[in-house]
Design a protein around this motif. Structure first.
Motif, PDB file in Angstrom:
ATOM      1  N   LEU A  33       0.850  -1.185   0.000  1.00 21.59           N
ATOM      2  CA  LEU A  33       0.000   0.000   0.000  1.00 21.59           C
ATOM      3  C   LEU A  33       0.888   1.239   0.000  1.00 21.59           C
ATOM      4  N   ILE A  34       0.817   2.030  -1.057  1.00 19.66           N
ATOM      5  CA  ILE A  34       1.644   3.222  -1.209  1.00 19.66           C
ATOM      6  C   ILE A  34       0.959   4.442  -0.601  1.00 19.66           C
ATOM      7  N   ARG A  35      -0.315   4.611  -0.922  1.00 22.13           N
ATOM      8  CA  ARG A  35      -1.049   5.765  -0.415  1.00 22.13           C
ATOM      9  C   ARG A  35      -2.533   5.423  -0.313  1.00 22.13           C
ATOM     10  N   GLU A  36      -3.190   6.030   0.667  1.00 24.00           N
ATOM     11  CA  GLU A  36      -4.616   5.788   0.844  1.00 24.00           C
ATOM     12  C   GLU A  36      -5.314   7.096   1.195  1.00 24.00           C
ATOM     13  N   GLU A  37      -6.495   7.279   0.637  1.00 26.57           N
ATOM     14  CA  GLU A  37      -7.349   8.407   0.992  1.00 26.57           C
ATOM     15  C   GLU A  37      -8.738   7.860   1.289  1.00 26.57           C
ATOM     16  N   ARG A  38      -9.393   8.419   2.307  1.00 32.13           N
ATOM     17  CA  ARG A  38     -10.728   7.955   2.691  1.00 32.13           C
ATOM     18  C   ARG A  38     -11.709   9.124   2.652  1.00 32.13           C
ATOM     19  N   TYR A  39     -12.923   8.846   2.193  1.00 30.13           N
ATOM     20  CA  TYR A  39     -13.944   9.874   2.078  1.00 30.13           C
ATOM     21  C   TYR A  39     -15.290   9.325   2.552  1.00 30.13           C
ATOM     22  N   TYR A  40     -16.248  10.229   2.736  1.00 26.09           N
ATOM     23  CA  TYR A  40     -17.590   9.861   3.183  1.00 26.09           C
ATOM     24  C   TYR A  40     -17.547   9.043   4.483  1.00 26.09           C
ATOM     25  N   GLY A  41     -16.847   9.606   5.471  1.00 29.95           N
ATOM     26  CA  GLY A  41     -16.760   8.929   6.759  1.00 29.95           C
ATOM     27  C   GLY A  41     -15.960   7.654   6.710  1.00 29.95           C
ATOM     28  N   GLY A  42     -15.056   7.577   5.748  1.00 29.26           N
ATOM     29  CA  GLY A  42     -14.221   6.387   5.610  1.00 29.26           C
ATOM     30  C   GLY A  42     -14.848   5.304   4.760  1.00 29.26           C
ATOM     31  N   TYR A  43     -16.056   5.548   4.248  1.00 26.01           N
ATOM     32  CA  TYR A  43     -16.761   4.548   3.450  1.00 26.01           C
ATOM     33  C   TYR A  43     -16.100   4.315   2.095  1.00 26.01           C
ATOM     34  N   LEU A  44     -15.566   5.384   1.508  1.00 23.44           N
ATOM     35  CA  LEU A  44     -14.939   5.304   0.188  1.00 23.44           C
ATOM     36  C   LEU A  44     -13.421   5.266   0.327  1.00 23.44           C
ATOM     37  N   TYR A  45     -12.802   4.246  -0.248  1.00 24.09           N
ATOM     38  CA  TYR A  45     -11.355   4.035  -0.174  1.00 24.09           C
ATOM     39  C   TYR A  45     -10.733   4.312  -1.541  1.00 24.09           C
ATOM     40  N   LEU A  46      -9.725   5.180  -1.577  1.00 25.21           N
ATOM     41  CA  LEU A  46      -8.869   5.343  -2.748  1.00 25.21           C
ATOM     42  C   LEU A  46      -7.494   4.819  -2.364  1.00 25.21           C
ATOM     43  N   ILE A  47      -7.019   3.797  -3.079  1.00 19.17           N
ATOM     44  CA  ILE A  47      -5.773   3.128  -2.695  1.00 19.17           C
ATOM     45  C   ILE A  47      -4.828   3.031  -3.891  1.00 19.17           C
ATOM     46  N   TRP A  48      -3.605   3.512  -3.696  1.00 28.04           N
ATOM     47  CA  TRP A  48      -2.523   3.375  -4.667  1.00 28.04           C
ATOM     48  C   TRP A  48      -1.600   2.272  -4.139  1.00 28.04           C
ATOM     49  N   ALA A  49      -1.290   1.277  -4.950  1.00 22.44           N
ATOM     50  CA  ALA A  49      -0.460   0.163  -4.482  1.00 22.44           C
ATOM     51  C   ALA A  49       0.453  -0.320  -5.603  1.00 22.44           C
ATOM     52  N   ASN A  50       1.443  -1.136  -5.219  1.00 31.09           N
ATOM     53  CA  ASN A  50       2.252  -1.850  -6.197  1.00 31.09           C
ATOM     54  C   ASN A  50       2.695  -3.168  -5.593  1.00 31.09           C
ATOM     55  N   SER A  51       3.598  -3.850  -6.245  1.00 24.94           N
ATOM     56  CA  SER A  51       4.000  -5.178  -5.810  1.00 24.94           C
ATOM     57  C   SER A  51       4.941  -5.110  -4.615  1.00 24.94           C
ATOM     58  N   LYS A  52       4.557  -5.759  -3.549  1.00 25.02           N
ATOM     59  CA  LYS A  52       5.394  -5.829  -2.353  1.00 25.02           C
ATOM     60  C   LYS A  52       6.711  -6.530  -2.670  1.00 25.02           C
ATOM     61  N   PHE A  53       6.645  -7.591  -3.461  1.00 24.03           N
ATOM     62  CA  PHE A  53       7.837  -8.341  -3.825  1.00 24.03           C
ATOM     63  C   PHE A  53       8.795  -7.500  -4.652  1.00 24.03           C
ATOM     64  N   ASP A  54       8.229  -6.681  -5.554  1.00 23.84           N
ATOM     65  CA  ASP A  54       9.063  -5.827  -6.392  1.00 23.84           C
ATOM     66  C   ASP A  54       9.819  -4.820  -5.534  1.00 23.84           C
ATOM     67  N   CYS A  55       9.154  -4.279  -4.509  1.00 25.01           N
ATOM     68  CA  CYS A  55       9.809  -3.299  -3.623  1.00 25.01           C
ATOM     69  C   CYS A  55      10.986  -3.964  -2.896  1.00 25.01           C
ATOM     70  N   CYS A  56      10.766  -5.181  -2.445  1.00 24.60           N
ATOM     71  CA  CYS A  56      11.842  -5.894  -1.751  1.00 24.60           C
ATOM     72  C   CYS A  56      13.014  -6.132  -2.687  1.00 24.60           C
ATOM     73  N   TYR A  57      12.705  -6.487  -3.952  1.00 31.86           N
ATOM     74  CA  TYR A  57      13.744  -6.744  -4.928  1.00 31.86           C
ATOM     75  C   TYR A  57      14.582  -5.499  -5.181  1.00 31.86           C
ATOM     76  N   LYS A  58      13.928  -4.353  -5.295  1.00 27.95           N
ATOM     77  CA  LYS A  58      14.639  -3.111  -5.537  1.00 27.95           C
ATOM     78  C   LYS A  58      15.586  -2.791  -4.392  1.00 27.95           C
ATOM     79  N   LYS A  59      15.132  -3.043  -3.154  1.00 29.51           N
ATOM     80  CA  LYS A  59      15.982  -2.768  -1.999  1.00 29.51           C
ATOM     81  C   LYS A  59      17.219  -3.660  -2.010  1.00 29.51           C
ATOM     82  N   MET A  60      17.053  -4.907  -2.422  1.00 32.62           N
ATOM     83  CA  MET A  60      18.178  -5.842  -2.477  1.00 32.62           C
ATOM     84  C   MET A  60      19.202  -5.414  -3.512  1.00 32.62           C
ATOM     85  N   LYS A  61      18.727  -4.828  -4.623  1.00 33.09           N
ATOM     86  CA  LYS A  61      19.631  -4.358  -5.671  1.00 33.09           C
ATOM     87  C   LYS A  61      20.441  -3.180  -5.148  1.00 33.09           C
TER      88      LYS A  61
END
Length: 209
Positions: free
Chosen positions: A181-209
């Motif tokens: 989970l990269i970023r999250e925004e909530r609206y309408y009392g938290g009912y509406l979720y806007l979520i930006w995400a990417n691959s957790k495995f890819d992030c780990c791979y980049k750190k190893m490089k």
């Protein structure tokens, strides 16, 4: 609810979904997140194509839905937009797609209907390119305890009538999946979720490089 019954429910709702084009209360939120879609885009449970107005003209869109009537409506709507489109009538929970084949994966109010939403998000991770993005606009459990209690109370009825879970915490579902989970925004009392995400495995791979 068995899968065939769920498909029939969404077939019957196709006309209602199409009418939302004229009065789309979530328009500004769809614009906010889905304008970031780029390259080869996969939209799961594409429905009637409510997100078409917010896509850039140079994308290549693949839309999947298990509802014949929803796809019929989406195909008709796509004629009014310049980007290339391809539609597949399949169940997102079982369809086989090539790994690392999409730059962006879109889900719009679909995680409420899957039998196993974590499994579906893990499939997104598999289908998305290593440096791609996953963009989610979902509804779920509110932050207000009283409203949340009412959502849980009404969930069996909502599931029976519309095939839709009202009480899922989308943030926790994403965190339990293979996505980061990269970023999250909530609206309408938290009912509406806007979520930006990417691959957790890819992030780990980049750190190893």
């Amino acid at each position: 609810m068995d899968r065939q019954s769920l498909i029939q429910k969404f077939d019957k709702q196709a006309k209602k979904y199409n009418e939302r084009r004229k009065n789309n209360h979530a328009s500004k939120f769809r614009q906010r997140i889905f304008q970031e879609a780029e390259g080869k885009v996969l939209e799961v449970s594409i429905g009637s194509g409510l997100n078409f107005p917010y896509y850039n003209r140079n994308i290549e869109l693949t839309g999947i839905d298990f509802s014949h009537e929803m796809l019929k409506t989406a195909r008709h709507a796509a004629k009014n937009y310049p980007f290339k489109t391809k539609f597949i009538q399949e169940d997102v929970e079982t369809v086989e797609l090539s790994p690392n084949s999409f730059d962006t994966i879109i889900s719009s109010a679909s995680l409420c209907a899957y039998q196993d939403p974590i499994h579906v998000l893990n499939r997104f991770q598999k289908w998305c390119k290593p440096e791609g993005k996953i963009l989610l606009l979902e509804h779920g459990l509110c932050t207000n305890r009283t409203v949340g209690w009412l959502q849980k109370l009404s969930n069996p009825l909502a599931l029976r009538l519309a095939g839709c879970h009202q009480d899922r915490n989308m943030t926790e579902i994403v965190k339990k999946s293979n996505l980061k989970l990269i970023r999250e925004e909530r609206y309408y009392g938290g009912y509406l979720y806007l979520i930006w995400a990417n691959s957790k495995f890819d992030c780990c791979y980049k750190k190893m490089k």
